[in-house]
Design a protein around this motif. Structure first.
Motif, PDB file in Angstrom:
ATOM      1  N   PHE A 111     -34.998  -9.655  -6.049  1.00 51.57           N
ATOM      2  CA  PHE A 111     -36.125 -10.432  -6.175  1.00 51.57           C
ATOM      3  C   PHE A 111     -37.254 -10.006  -5.256  1.00 51.57           C
ATOM      4  O   PHE A 111     -37.008  -9.363  -4.219  1.00 51.57           O
ATOM      5  CB  PHE A 111     -35.591 -11.845  -5.594  1.00 51.57           C
ATOM      6  N   THR A 112     -38.438 -10.001  -6.019  1.00 46.79           N
ATOM      7  CA  THR A 112     -39.605  -9.724  -5.325  1.00 46.79           C
ATOM      8  C   THR A 112     -41.008 -10.769  -5.630  1.00 46.79           C
ATOM      9  O   THR A 112     -40.853 -11.440  -6.597  1.00 46.79           O
ATOM     10  CB  THR A 112     -40.050  -8.176  -5.619  1.00 46.79           C
ATOM     11  N   GLU A 113     -41.675 -10.800  -4.628  1.00 48.46           N
ATOM     12  CA  GLU A 113     -42.774 -11.850  -4.945  1.00 48.46           C
ATOM     13  C   GLU A 113     -43.865 -11.314  -5.809  1.00 48.46           C
ATOM     14  O   GLU A 113     -44.753 -11.983  -6.123  1.00 48.46           O
ATOM     15  CB  GLU A 113     -43.373 -12.027  -3.500  1.00 48.46           C
ATOM     16  N   GLY A 114     -43.560 -10.077  -6.148  1.00 50.84           N
ATOM     17  CA  GLY A 114     -44.551  -9.396  -6.975  1.00 50.84           C
ATOM     18  C   GLY A 114     -45.858  -9.106  -6.339  1.00 50.84           C
ATOM     19  O   GLY A 114     -46.298  -9.395  -4.976  1.00 50.84           O
ATOM     20  N   ASP A 124     -32.352 -14.274  -4.305  1.00 50.95           N
ATOM     21  CA  ASP A 124     -33.020 -14.481  -3.179  1.00 50.95           C
ATOM     22  C   ASP A 124     -34.085 -15.686  -3.017  1.00 50.95           C
ATOM     23  O   ASP A 124     -35.162 -15.323  -3.617  1.00 50.95           O
ATOM     24  CB  ASP A 124     -33.499 -13.310  -2.389  1.00 50.95           C
ATOM     25  N   SER A 126     -35.724 -17.378  -1.212  1.00 49.00           N
ATOM     26  CA  SER A 126     -37.070 -17.283  -0.464  1.00 49.00           C
ATOM     27  C   SER A 126     -38.163 -16.462  -1.142  1.00 49.00           C
ATOM     28  O   SER A 126     -39.319 -16.502  -0.993  1.00 49.00           O
ATOM     29  CB  SER A 126     -36.800 -16.772   0.917  1.00 49.00           C
ATOM     30  N   LYS A 127     -37.893 -15.534  -2.233  1.00 51.81           N
ATOM     31  CA  LYS A 127     -38.633 -14.796  -3.003  1.00 51.81           C
ATOM     32  C   LYS A 127     -39.431 -15.598  -4.139  1.00 51.81           C
ATOM     33  O   LYS A 127     -40.534 -15.081  -4.594  1.00 51.81           O
ATOM     34  CB  LYS A 127     -38.514 -13.777  -3.296  1.00 51.81           C
ATOM     35  N   LYS A 178     -42.041 -17.929  -6.100  1.00 48.92           N
ATOM     36  CA  LYS A 178     -43.169 -18.610  -5.829  1.00 48.92           C
ATOM     37  C   LYS A 178     -43.265 -19.943  -6.578  1.00 48.92           C
ATOM     38  O   LYS A 178     -43.132 -19.815  -7.829  1.00 48.92           O
ATOM     39  CB  LYS A 178     -44.169 -17.652  -6.284  1.00 48.92           C
ATOM     40  N   VAL A 215     -39.514 -10.651 -10.569  1.00 52.19           N
ATOM     41  CA  VAL A 215     -40.511 -11.803 -10.118  1.00 52.19           C
ATOM     42  C   VAL A 215     -40.211 -13.005 -10.872  1.00 52.19           C
ATOM     43  O   VAL A 215     -40.060 -13.165 -11.928  1.00 52.19           O
ATOM     44  CB  VAL A 215     -41.865 -11.409 -10.416  1.00 52.19           C
ATOM     45  N   CYS A 216     -39.868 -14.029  -9.861  1.00 48.51           N
ATOM     46  CA  CYS A 216     -39.492 -15.322 -10.269  1.00 48.51           C
ATOM     47  C   CYS A 216     -40.197 -16.476  -9.764  1.00 48.51           C
ATOM     48  O   CYS A 216     -40.658 -16.450  -8.616  1.00 48.51           O
ATOM     49  CB  CYS A 216     -37.914 -15.528 -10.025  1.00 48.51           C
ATOM     50  N   ARG A 217     -41.006 -17.153 -10.677  1.00 51.42           N
ATOM     51  CA  ARG A 217     -42.036 -18.258 -10.416  1.00 51.42           C
ATOM     52  C   ARG A 217     -42.266 -19.432 -11.140  1.00 51.42           C
ATOM     53  O   ARG A 217     -41.846 -19.299 -12.194  1.00 51.42           O
ATOM     54  CB  ARG A 217     -43.474 -17.508 -10.092  1.00 51.42           C
TER      55      ARG A 217
END
Lengths: 427, 427
Positions: free
Chosen positions: A335-338, B217, B219-220, B222, B258-260
């Motif tokens: 998972f990445t914040e991008g 994860d 925490s990643k 947004k 990317v997950c938001r």
């Protein structure tokens, strides 16, 4: 785990689509390795989009079905009788699981084949037989096992839906639009099976049998098609707030399951009324779920092949299926914040101080950062003296957008912090 | 086959809904018998919509989880930590399969729990944790295993969708509509988890992990919510052809997943733009399926309990699953052609001879058979001298409709055979 060896009979669009998927299986989420033992079709020499020469060739589908190196027989020949039925029966009799995309076969002989499969204790799977890429068979059969289903209905033939949608949109006649659909490949050279409603009826009968645990009897299904619908009917209905669509349904009644296909008029506010073009959609109504609707591509090589592949994946029988589909140590992708700087069109909403040069300051700030405006809307100032302004930008980087807003800040023009909202691309 | 004995921890709406479903399991399509071994909740004396006194009571969820008479532990307590997590861990450690509806627990501790379940070789199922009655977890995990997924997006919080939809429709402020939603039970007394986007984020994170085999994860992720959206933003967007909705998404990028969750503006033509009120919807985009969309009730006791029940049904592990879900000899319900005299509203389209009394003959024929007209539309006569006429009737029996048309035949007024089309009830 030993590889799963499949034999593929029928190398049309779907068969070739399946081979293509097997060849890139590492990018899918299949719980084991798949191997193609052999293939079979009417003509070995026909030009195909995939190279089939590397697979063992069988002139006869039934021989492939019985081959000792075939663990699972995949039938993509089509037709309710003839070689498809014979090969499927031979595979089941030989104690081999069968996967098929053949709706006519299952609608007409599904009960007998299910019985044979049970006697031999092998799986008979047919996700691809109903609504192509929409996974409705398994949803009905397994996921909604805890729902008392009252009705299954839907748009199950993309050709018919394309016809009625396009006739109304373009004001052209049935014959005219049908000819176009044939040119585009949405309709067969002989469109009878589609436009008569028969294709949708096969699918509705299969869904009804599953939904109601009913003894599938295709002879009881009432079928009429779109071939009686005229442009004028569609237009008059439209003016009365109705959309005419070919609707397939199975309904639970006191007398049993009524399954039928016929043109129906839907209020424009009805969810199925908005399903246009060649899409398929299935609506499942039951207690205590209310209604669940599945929409997607009802045909086509890719979607149908992916449904077959989903059935193949089900043939692996690990002791347990990992919670997220893959073993926990294989869940490797992070998972990445991008990067936070995606390129998108943006919607910007703010209130500007009602003073000379406000709009100029806004326009200049945007232009200075290379943000180009697609649409702008400014309303009269409210009592507080601020004007609501909204902007739709062309695609740009979020960082440019933010830089433009920072510039604007210096002019002390926006009254509140502007709202910056990403615009989803049209689908 | 011995009955499957379940223990239910948590007796809120969903827990009671599950008990109600177990008590009428004979009307569902469960592949075996389910027994409730015991139940657990904070208060034994609280008033509940089902009688829980006939089940063994456990003060402590973890004790229930470890009870030797429990084959499957069902966790409906909620909360990412505390007693829910402890009890689930105890069940898994004791080698028992777990079913949970707890999205916060799975979003935060899903990987660790999946690992524990794999070590113990037991199932961990959580269909009910995402989008209530929409069976998206299993669709993503199993049915679409043959699809390379690029993006999962959707409307995953009914409260937020109700808020934005209702604000725009009624022109009322955020605070005003939120207060109404709380009164209607669409929003909690403390709505923070919903309106902040956190609830949708839990669900999106779970779907992303499955779709991309990604190492969840949370925490990643947004997260922003609808609490910053003003009525004016919705209105300006509307005038620019856009709908603002809280969209949750997981996207595959070169850097990872990317997950938001954030408000996004959708063109009105976008399928998700039309999902109004408290519905949920999930759109899965991938190769080679294109896009599949699932829509339904994302919350509520009944839908969520039915999703739990679908997971319970999956715990039965027959050697093979019958092709239509039930053993062939249990597929007893008959297909029937029906009585052919259904009650419905009808759409009638015809061309009437353009002569005096034509419309009167039509009206009288309908009235004589008790068919009452809701709407009527007559157009000018065409060159052939026939006027297109369309009628929408109130609900009546098809036989009355047909009798009216037979009467009309006698007047020799319709130029062609009239088209009689059933109208689907508004949904």
């Amino acid at each position: 785990m030993a590889p799963l060896r499949i034999g593929i009979a029928g190398l049309g669009h779907v068969g070739c689509g399946l081979i293509e998927l097997v060849e890139r299986q590492d990018r899918l989420r299949i719980p084991g390795q798949i191997e193609i033992t052999g293939v079979s079709a009417r003509s070995q020499s026909r030009n195909r989009p995939v190279d089939t020469s590397k697979y063992r060739w069988f002139d006869d589908a039934a021989t492939l079905a019985e081959d000792p190196d075939v663990d699972v027989f995949v039938e993509l020949i089509g037709g309710s009788d003839g070689p498809a039925k014979f090969a499927v029966e031979e595979a089941l009799k030989a104690g081999k699981p069968v996967i098929t995309a053949n709706k006519a076969l299952i609608a007409k002989h599904g009960m007998a084949l299910a019985k044979l499969a049970e006697e031999k204790q092998v799986d008979l799977l047919f996700e691809a037989a109903v609504a192509g890429g929409i996974p409705v068979v398994r949803v009905l059969r397994d996921s909604l096992a805890g729902v008392e289903i009252k009705r299954v209905s839907g748009i199950l033939n993309g050709t018919c839906n394309f016809l009625t949608t396009t006739m109304l949109e373009t004001g052209r006649s049935y014959d005219d639009v049908l000819a176009e659909a044939q040119k585009l490949g949405y309709a067969e050279a002989d469109p009878t099976l589609d436009v008569s409603g028969m294709d949708a009826a096969h699918k509705a009968a299969i869904l009804s049998a599953i939904a109601f645990s009913a003894d599938l009897d295709f002879s009881k299904v009432k079928v009429s098609g779109v071939d009686t619908i005229e442009l004028e009917d569609l237009r008059l209905a439209d003016r009365l707030g109705l959309r005419i669509k070919l609707i397939a349904e199975g309904v639970l009644t006191d007398d049993g399951v009524v399954c039928r296909v016929e043109p129906m008029a839907l209020p424009v506010s009805h969810p199925l009324a908005r399903i246009d073009g060649s899409l398929n959609t299935v609506r499942i109504e039951g207690d205590p779920v209310g209604a669940v609707t599945l929409t997607g591509p009802g045909a086509g090589a890719g979607p149908t092949a992916s449904a077959v592949m989903g059935d193949v994946a089900k043939m692996f029988r690990p002791a347990i299926r990992p919670a997220f589909g893959r073993a926990e140590h294989h869940m490797a992708r992070p998972f990445t914040e991008g990067r936070g700087d995606e390129v998108s069109a943006f919607f910007l909403s703010m209130r500007l101080a009602d003073k000379p040069g406000a709009l100029a300051a806004l326009s200049e700030s945007l232009a200075a950062e290379g943000v180009s405006v697609d649409k702008i809307l400014q309303d009269s100032a409210d009592e507080s003296g601020a004007s609501p302004v909204a902007i739709v930008t062309h695609r740009c980087a979020r960082s440019n957008m933010q830089a433009a807003l920072a510039r604007l800040q210096k002019f002390a023009i926006p009254v509140d912090p502007p709202r910056l909202i990403r615009i989803e691309a049209a689908s």
